[in-house]
Design a protein around this motif. Structure first.
Motif, mmCIF file in Angstrom:
data_model
loop_
_atom_site.group_PDB
_atom_site.id
_atom_site.type_symbol
_atom_site.label_atom_id
_atom_site.label_comp_id
_atom_site.label_asym_id
_atom_site.label_seq_id
_atom_site.Cartn_x
_atom_site.Cartn_y
_atom_site.Cartn_z
ATOM 1 N N GLN A 1 28.411 33.949 60.101
ATOM 2 C CA GLN A 1 29.828 33.608 59.793
ATOM 3 C C GLN A 1 30.536 34.153 58.534
ATOM 4 N N VAL A 2 31.875 34.407 58.611
ATOM 5 C CA VAL A 2 32.457 35.383 57.591
ATOM 6 C C VAL A 2 32.690 34.173 56.482
ATOM 7 N N GLN A 3 32.636 34.666 55.313
ATOM 8 C CA GLN A 3 33.094 33.872 54.051
ATOM 9 C C GLN A 3 34.176 34.598 53.510
ATOM 10 N N LEU A 4 35.253 33.692 53.140
ATOM 11 C CA LEU A 4 36.619 34.176 52.412
ATOM 12 C C LEU A 4 36.812 33.592 51.123
ATOM 13 N N VAL A 5 37.016 34.411 50.125
ATOM 14 C CA VAL A 5 37.087 33.817 48.812
ATOM 15 C C VAL A 5 38.429 34.533 47.976
ATOM 16 N N GLU A 6 39.069 33.441 47.848
ATOM 17 C CA GLU A 6 40.396 33.811 47.302
ATOM 18 C C GLU A 6 40.530 33.811 45.613
ATOM 19 N N SER A 7 41.162 34.487 44.877
ATOM 20 C CA SER A 7 40.990 34.716 43.440
ATOM 21 C C SER A 7 42.383 35.464 43.131
ATOM 22 N N GLY A 8 42.736 34.967 41.744
ATOM 23 C CA GLY A 8 43.965 35.649 41.233
ATOM 24 C C GLY A 8 45.124 34.760 40.820
ATOM 25 N N GLY A 9 44.926 33.447 41.528
ATOM 26 C CA GLY A 9 46.152 32.566 41.016
ATOM 27 C C GLY A 9 46.098 32.223 39.725
ATOM 28 N N GLY A 10 47.117 31.453 39.267
ATOM 29 C CA GLY A 10 47.191 31.125 37.796
ATOM 30 C C GLY A 10 48.589 30.472 37.638
ATOM 31 N N LEU A 11 48.686 30.278 36.208
ATOM 32 C CA LEU A 11 50.119 29.614 35.788
ATOM 33 C C LEU A 11 51.001 31.049 35.382
ATOM 34 N N VAL A 92 49.141 26.129 46.756
ATOM 35 C CA VAL A 92 47.506 26.623 46.876
ATOM 36 C C VAL A 92 47.849 27.912 48.051
ATOM 37 N N TYR A 93 47.377 28.968 47.552
ATOM 38 C CA TYR A 93 47.441 30.044 48.578
ATOM 39 C C TYR A 93 45.941 30.417 49.178
ATOM 40 N N TYR A 94 46.026 30.292 50.667
ATOM 41 C CA TYR A 94 44.785 30.544 51.269
ATOM 42 C C TYR A 94 44.876 31.752 51.970
ATOM 43 N N CYS A 95 43.766 32.694 52.251
ATOM 44 C CA CYS A 95 43.423 33.538 53.166
ATOM 45 C C CYS A 95 42.893 33.106 54.264
ATOM 46 N N ALA A 96 42.979 33.680 55.528
ATOM 47 C CA ALA A 96 42.432 33.446 56.775
ATOM 48 C C ALA A 96 42.077 34.771 57.625
ATOM 49 N N SER A 97 41.216 34.563 58.310
ATOM 50 C CA SER A 97 40.970 35.617 59.386
ATOM 51 C C SER A 97 40.544 35.113 60.615
ATOM 52 N N GLY A 98 40.309 36.022 61.650
ATOM 53 C CA GLY A 98 39.617 35.586 63.000
ATOM 54 C C GLY A 98 40.836 35.276 64.058
ATOM 55 N N ALA A 99 42.024 35.437 63.619
ATOM 56 C CA ALA A 99 42.943 35.457 64.709
ATOM 57 C C ALA A 99 42.941 36.658 65.753
ATOM 58 N N PRO A 100 43.339 36.534 66.890
ATOM 59 C CA PRO A 100 43.316 37.739 67.772
ATOM 60 C C PRO A 100 44.211 38.653 67.754
ATOM 61 N N SER A 101 45.269 38.339 66.909
ATOM 62 C CA SER A 101 46.657 39.196 66.562
ATOM 63 C C SER A 101 47.148 38.664 65.267
ATOM 64 N N ILE A 102 48.147 39.122 64.844
ATOM 65 C CA ILE A 102 48.933 38.739 63.642
ATOM 66 C C ILE A 102 49.763 37.248 64.203
ATOM 67 N N SER A 103 49.414 36.339 63.492
ATOM 68 C CA SER A 103 49.974 35.168 63.903
ATOM 69 C C SER A 103 50.523 34.478 62.495
ATOM 70 N N THR A 104 51.634 33.798 62.921
ATOM 71 C CA THR A 104 52.268 32.823 61.828
ATOM 72 C C THR A 104 51.564 31.511 61.890
ATOM 73 N N VAL A 105 50.940 31.184 62.884
ATOM 74 C CA VAL A 105 50.573 29.664 63.175
ATOM 75 C C VAL A 105 49.215 29.552 62.555
ATOM 76 N N PRO A 106 48.879 28.747 61.487
ATOM 77 C CA PRO A 106 47.635 28.479 60.908
ATOM 78 C C PRO A 106 46.414 28.304 61.965
ATOM 79 N N GLY A 107 46.739 27.391 63.044
ATOM 80 C CA GLY A 107 45.544 27.244 64.018
ATOM 81 C C GLY A 107 45.061 28.413 64.659
ATOM 82 N N ALA A 108 45.826 29.587 64.724
ATOM 83 C CA ALA A 108 45.288 30.736 65.246
ATOM 84 C C ALA A 108 44.110 31.402 64.574
ATOM 85 N N TYR A 109 43.894 31.041 63.120
ATOM 86 C CA TYR A 109 42.861 31.560 62.475
ATOM 87 C C TYR A 109 41.611 30.437 62.580
ATOM 88 N N ARG A 110 40.634 31.342 62.521
ATOM 89 C CA ARG A 110 39.273 30.589 62.594
ATOM 90 C C ARG A 110 38.759 30.326 61.171
#
Length: 122
Positions: A1-11, A92-110
């Motif tokens: 299973q893929v793991q995604l880790v975001e960083s770089g946020g701040g004030l 809060v900014y999230y990254c996501a992967s697993g969509a079959p194509s570029i999508s603007t819908v959160p539910g498309a990403y696994r």
């Protein structure tokens, strides 16, 4: 299973910049479409930008011209350069992967990361 880790946020002050990173493990990133989403308190998660395995990109109208998504397949990392930040970009900014194509819908990403907080001061 893929793991995604975001960083770089701040004030950051309004008008400032940040570079957000999304590092993946458990899967070679080069074959996958990756999206960035954000969620502010009390609001729904919304699309920010996405990049296809081919390099094709897509942006929300609210960030086009200020944000840039890119990828470094050798580092299994997708970046989101955020410039000229506004108060409405705070979320809060999230990254996501697993969509079959570029999508603007959160539910498309696994697969989703845990998020990184971006706070904008005026």
């Amino acid at each position: 299973q893929v793991q995604l880790v975001e960083s770089g946020g701040g004030l950051v002050q309004a008008g400032g910049s940040l570079r957000l990173s999304c590092v993946t493990s458990g899967r070679t990133l080069s074959s996958y479409n990756v999206g960035w989403f954000r969620q502010a308190p009390g609001k729904a998660r919304e699309f920010v930008a996405a990049i296809a395995w081919s390099g094709i990109t897509s942006y929300a109208d609210s960030v086009r011209g200020r944000f840039t998504i890119s990828r470094d397949n050798t580092e299994n990392t997708v970046y989101l350069q955020v410039n000229n930040l506004k108060s409405e970009d705070a979320a809060v900014y999230y990254c996501a992967s697993g969509a079959p194509s570029i999508s603007t819908v959160p539910g498309a990403y696994r697969d989703w990361g845990q998020g990184t907080q971006v706070t904008v001061s005026s």
